[in-house]
Design a protein around this motif. Structure first.
Motif, PDB file in Angstrom:
ATOM      1  N   GLY A  18       0.802  -1.202   0.000  1.00 53.81           N
ATOM      2  CA  GLY A  18       0.000   0.000   0.000  1.00 53.81           C
ATOM      3  C   GLY A  18       0.833   1.248   0.000  1.00 53.81           C
ATOM      4  N   VAL A  19       0.126   2.360   0.164  1.00 55.64           N
ATOM      5  CA  VAL A  19       0.735   3.687   0.146  1.00 55.64           C
ATOM      6  C   VAL A  19       0.245   4.430   1.378  1.00 55.64           C
ATOM      7  N   SER A  20       1.150   5.092   2.065  1.00 58.63           N
ATOM      8  CA  SER A  20       0.793   5.830   3.274  1.00 58.63           C
ATOM      9  C   SER A  20       0.050   7.114   2.944  1.00 58.63           C
ATOM     10  N   ASP A  21      -0.477   7.749   3.968  1.00 57.61           N
ATOM     11  CA  ASP A  21      -1.013   9.093   3.826  1.00 57.61           C
ATOM     12  C   ASP A  21       0.149  10.053   3.605  1.00 57.61           C
ATOM     13  N   TRP A  22      -0.176  11.257   3.180  1.00 56.61           N
ATOM     14  CA  TRP A  22       0.834  12.302   2.980  1.00 56.61           C
ATOM     15  C   TRP A  22       1.307  12.836   4.331  1.00 56.61           C
ATOM     16  N   LEU A  23       2.583  13.161   4.405  1.00 53.79           N
ATOM     17  CA  LEU A  23       3.216  13.753   5.580  1.00 53.79           C
ATOM     18  C   LEU A  23       3.902  15.040   5.140  1.00 53.79           C
ATOM     19  N   THR A  24       3.607  16.150   5.818  1.00 56.67           N
ATOM     20  CA  THR A  24       4.252  17.425   5.498  1.00 56.67           C
ATOM     21  C   THR A  24       5.580  17.532   6.243  1.00 56.67           C
ATOM     22  N   VAL A  25       6.629  17.815   5.491  1.00 55.29           N
ATOM     23  CA  VAL A  25       7.971  17.984   6.057  1.00 55.29           C
ATOM     24  C   VAL A  25       8.217  19.489   6.145  1.00 55.29           C
ATOM     25  N   ASP A  26       7.882  20.070   7.292  1.00 58.72           N
ATOM     26  CA  ASP A  26       7.998  21.518   7.432  1.00 58.72           C
ATOM     27  C   ASP A  26       9.357  21.915   8.028  1.00 58.72           C
ATOM     28  N   GLN A  27       9.615  23.212   8.045  1.00 61.56           N
ATOM     29  CA  GLN A  27      10.905  23.711   8.523  1.00 61.56           C
ATOM     30  C   GLN A  27      11.121  23.376   9.996  1.00 61.56           C
ATOM     31  N   ALA A  28      10.065  23.394  10.794  1.00 61.91           N
ATOM     32  CA  ALA A  28      10.206  23.056  12.214  1.00 61.91           C
ATOM     33  C   ALA A  28      10.711  21.621  12.386  1.00 61.91           C
ATOM     34  N   MET A  29      10.208  20.706  11.573  1.00 66.96           N
ATOM     35  CA  MET A  29      10.660  19.310  11.628  1.00 66.96           C
ATOM     36  C   MET A  29      12.130  19.208  11.233  1.00 66.96           C
TER      37      MET A  29
END
Length: 154
Positions: A18-29
């Motif tokens: 399968g394929v995971s949900d989307w994850l946002t890679v933001d500057q804080a991370m």
């Protein structure tokens, strides 16, 4: 869909889980990863300089930050079969970083089972193919072949 279990996991060899949900890679991370890892290169953490000097016109995530998403996102996809008492990272074989993940981008993981090796006491080593996709681009951030040691319930 049939539930993936310790008993039937071999039947999934060669198939996408399968394929995971989307994850946002933001500057804080990215900044938190820099703090934890000690890798504070400007291309990751100096937003203004990255906007001026980086070929990507902004900061990018560390390659190892992107790689760190493989384990948790694969678990969300269901890579740990029912009937497992525990699952351990057993290692990585081929890893290639193919495209940068820009701050603010969204990524998701596509997982397929490459092979299953049965060990003593019913333990398994599951070899998975993982592709970390970047939303809106054709080239993935990375590909990685991972190994998980599965200890079955008693």
């Amino acid at each position: 869909m049939t539930e993936i279990t310790v008993a039937n996991i071999s039947e999934y060899t060669g198939r996408e889980l399968g394929v995971s949900d989307w994850l946002t890679v933001d500057q804080a991370m990215i900044d938190k990863f820099a703090d934890c890892s000690g890798d504070r290169q400007w291309i990751h953490v100096d937003v203004e300089r990255a906007k001026r000097e980086s070929p990507y016109r902004g900061p990018i995530a560390h390659g190892y930050l992107s790689l760190s998403f493989v384990a948790p996102l694969s678990m969300l996809v269901g890579a740990i079969p029912r009937g497992a008492a525990a699952a351990f990272n057993y290692g990585l074989d081929k890893v290639r970083f193919l495209a940068p993940v820009k701050a603010g981008a969204r990524v998701r993981l596509r997982v397929a089972i490459v092979g299953v090796e049965r060990k003593q006491d019913g333990q398994l080593i599951i070899r998975s193919s993982n592709t970390l996709e970047i939303e809106g681009t054709d080239k993935p951030a990375l590909i990685a072949e991972s190994l998980a040691l599965i200890v079955p319930e008693k």
